[in-house]
Scaffold this motif. Structure first.
Motif, PDB file in Angstrom:
ATOM      1  N   ILE A  48       4.218  -0.409  -5.490  1.00  0.00           N
ATOM      2  CA  ILE A  48       3.236   0.328  -4.684  1.00  0.00           C
ATOM      3  C   ILE A  48       1.885   0.288  -5.402  1.00  0.00           C
ATOM      4  O   ILE A  48       1.795   0.576  -6.593  1.00  0.00           O
ATOM      5  N   PRO A  89      -1.611   1.665  -3.995  1.00  0.00           N
ATOM      6  CA  PRO A  89      -2.159   2.287  -2.779  1.00  0.00           C
ATOM      7  C   PRO A  89      -3.514   1.756  -2.329  1.00  0.00           C
ATOM      8  O   PRO A  89      -3.806   1.769  -1.136  1.00  0.00           O
ATOM      9  N   SER A 121       5.723  -1.744   8.080  1.00  0.00           N
ATOM     10  CA  SER A 121       4.980  -1.361   6.880  1.00  0.00           C
ATOM     11  C   SER A 121       5.187   0.118   6.595  1.00  0.00           C
ATOM     12  O   SER A 121       5.239   0.530   5.430  1.00  0.00           O
ATOM     13  N   ILE A 149       8.703   1.560  -5.892  1.00  0.00           N
ATOM     14  CA  ILE A 149       8.985   2.002  -4.523  1.00  0.00           C
ATOM     15  C   ILE A 149      10.096   3.055  -4.555  1.00  0.00           C
ATOM     16  O   ILE A 149      11.101   2.875  -5.254  1.00  0.00           O
ATOM     17  N   ASN A 150       9.899   4.150  -3.831  1.00  0.00           N
ATOM     18  CA  ASN A 150      10.914   5.198  -3.753  1.00  0.00           C
ATOM     19  C   ASN A 150      11.985   4.767  -2.738  1.00  0.00           C
ATOM     20  O   ASN A 150      11.836   4.924  -1.528  1.00  0.00           O
ATOM     21  N   HIS A 177      -1.926   2.352  10.214  1.00  0.00           N
ATOM     22  CA  HIS A 177      -1.777   1.913   8.829  1.00  0.00           C
ATOM     23  C   HIS A 177      -3.063   2.219   8.060  1.00  0.00           C
ATOM     24  O   HIS A 177      -4.157   2.041   8.604  1.00  0.00           O
ATOM     25  N   ARG A 200       3.497   7.354   2.381  1.00  0.00           N
ATOM     26  CA  ARG A 200       3.810   7.148   0.975  1.00  0.00           C
ATOM     27  C   ARG A 200       4.126   8.474   0.263  1.00  0.00           C
ATOM     28  O   ARG A 200       5.031   8.564  -0.538  1.00  0.00           O
ATOM     29  N   SER A 201       3.363   9.534   0.600  1.00  0.00           N
ATOM     30  CA  SER A 201       3.592  10.790  -0.129  1.00  0.00           C
ATOM     31  C   SER A 201       4.317  11.833   0.723  1.00  0.00           C
ATOM     32  O   SER A 201       4.270  13.018   0.423  1.00  0.00           O
ATOM     33  N   LEU A 236       8.569   0.472   5.056  1.00  0.00           N
ATOM     34  CA  LEU A 236       8.660  -0.464   3.911  1.00  0.00           C
ATOM     35  C   LEU A 236       9.679  -1.577   4.130  1.00  0.00           C
ATOM     36  O   LEU A 236       9.988  -2.335   3.219  1.00  0.00           O
ATOM     37  N   SER A 271       0.848  -1.203   0.000  1.00  0.00           N
ATOM     38  CA  SER A 271       0.000   0.000   0.000  1.00  0.00           C
ATOM     39  C   SER A 271       0.879   1.248   0.000  1.00  0.00           C
ATOM     40  O   SER A 271       0.469   2.302  -0.450  1.00  0.00           O
ATOM     41  N   GLY A 272       2.095   1.103   0.502  1.00  0.00           N
ATOM     42  CA  GLY A 272       2.998   2.252   0.612  1.00  0.00           C
ATOM     43  C   GLY A 272       2.992   2.827   2.023  1.00  0.00           C
ATOM     44  O   GLY A 272       3.792   3.693   2.358  1.00  0.00           O
TER      45      GLY A 272
END
Ligand code: NDP
Ligand code: MG
Length: 386
Positions: free
Chosen positions: A235, A237, A207, A297-298, A194, A176-177, A210, A171-172
């Protein structure tokens, strides 16, 4: 004679254990709960024992105030877990405990030939080479981790030479952002929320960093016997698709389902049957409104993923040391002793500091977890005193 599945649940008081027992309570005509185990939560284990009329209960680290268990066979210590899988009248055991304590019991269960549903990822990452050769028949060992369950269900016994790649989705997590700056200020309370899954604290933090996805890549390598370059993660989301398998003829199978661990538990526990588990379905007619996007994935923002991938690729001592270092770093983060971004730094430094050789035995592999934990504990202590 009853033809119910006689089941034992290790880690019965935890998040996955709760999903497993929810399935057992909804399908009493299929599952007969014989034995339950946890670490120290005697109150909850006793309640569960009574609710399911289990014959045997085990706590691996009971505290001295444990109540007496009337009407149950009461075992203690990790030897108790081994007794359950070796001596109790069961034909299925679910490993839903955290950590590595259940590895010997996992080995014994496989050697005895009983079916195993495996949620515990640490054990397979640390002990894969000593566990996988013990699998006696196809689908004896059934993954419960949702992504691995998805891949397992997509593969359905496909010969290895027909599989070109497998994919796990992520999901990231809640950040994530986020920017690098924002990640520095993440507090345990933020990381414990989460966006999709409700899970135990350790895996929820994994999680968010990551690390969980990186560990899951190693888990997939072990479970499906695939090299690192054939296991990928993306990823996704909305967490509608949990895993995919690409085949040499160009076919890609994807598994889509509600994000509910009970589905993965039931798929493993009742295999090859399917049970009516889901509260809601994902109606295909609504597909145009679904967000089926996948991105990479970043790794700059989430270096824990890369650290785990590299440890998996190098193999030898590294997966065990990584598991130990992560255990320590997450514990110190949850205690507000290191920052969120320190987690990756501590694990990286632990892996760089470590100088031992590859484990020759299972005991070596397990002691490497403790070695990783010790090095990381020291590094966390230094950071705390800065
Ligand atoms: P929780 O922290 O919620 O629960 C852990 C469970 O394991 C508890 O029952 C605990 O007992 C028990 N336990 C811990 N140590 C031992 C031990 N030494 N001996 C026996 N029992 C022990 O964890 P989760 O349910 O979230 O995760 C369990 C495992 O499943 C982990 O390996 C995790 O990575 C994996 N997993 C979890 C998912 C999830 O959705 N939560 C998804 C996929 C995989 P007590 O209550 O007494 O401490
Ligand atoms: Mg998972």
């Amino acid at each position: 004679m009853s033809d119910k599945i006689k089941i034992a649940v290790i880690g019965a008081t935890g998040s996955v254990g709760t999903s497993v027992l929810d399935i057992c309570s909804h399908f009493p005509q299929i599952f007969d709960v014989k034995a339950l185990a946890a670490k120290s939560n005697s109150k909850k284990l006793t309640e569960l024992g009574r609710k399911f009329s289990a014959e045997t209960l085990c706590l691996t680290a009971p505290d001295e105030h444990n109540p007496k268990y009337d009407n149950f066979r009461y075992l203690s210590g990790v030897a108790g877990l081994e007794y359950i899988v070796s001596e109790c009248d069961i034909d299925h055991v679910v490993f839903a405990s955290s950590g590595v304590a259940a590895i010997p019991a996992l080995q014994k269960a496989l050697s005895r030939g009983i079916n195993v549903s495996l949620a515990n990822k640490e054990s397979i990452v640390v002990a894969g080479p000593w566990v996988m050769p013990l699998v006696k028949h196809k689908n004896q060992l059934r993954p419960v981790d949702s992504e691995h369950s998805a891949v397992w269900q997509c593969l359905r016994d496909a010969p290895k030479e027909e599989i070109s790649r497998i994919w796990l989705t992520a999901s990231g997590g809640p950040f994530r952002s986020f920017t690098a700056e924002q990640l520095k200020n993440v507090k345990p309370e933020d990381a414990l929320h989460h966006p999709v899954w409700k899970m135990g604290a350790k895996i929820t933090i994994d999680s968010a960093t990551l690390m969980n996805k990186g560990i899951e890549c190693i888990e997939a390598m072990q479970l499906f016997g695939m090299p690192s370059d054939k296991v990928g993660a993306l990823i996704h989301p909305t967490s509608q698709i949990h895993g995919m398998a690409e085949f040499i003829d160009g076919t890609v199978k994807l598994l889509m389902s509600p994000a509910d661990m009970r589905l993965a538990c039931a798929a493993a526990m009742a295999w090859p049957k399917r049970l009516p588990v889901a509260d809601k379905v994902l109606p295909p007619l609504e597909v145009s409104s679904w967000d089926l996007t996948f991105t990479e994935i970043n790794e700059k923002l989430f270096p824990c993923y890369t650290l785990a991938r590299e440890a998996g690729k190098k193999g030898g001592a590294y997966p065990s040391v990584l598991i130990g270092a992560d255990e320590s770093a997450v514990r110190h983060f949850l205690n507000h002793e290191i920052t969120f971004t320190d987690i990756a730094d501590v694990i990286n430094e632990t892996l760089e500091t470590f100088s031992g050789s590859a484990p020759k035995t299972l005991d070596d592999a397990i002691s490497l977890v403790a070695a990783g934990e010790r090095i990381a504990d020291e590094l966390c202590k230094k950071r705390r005193h800065k």
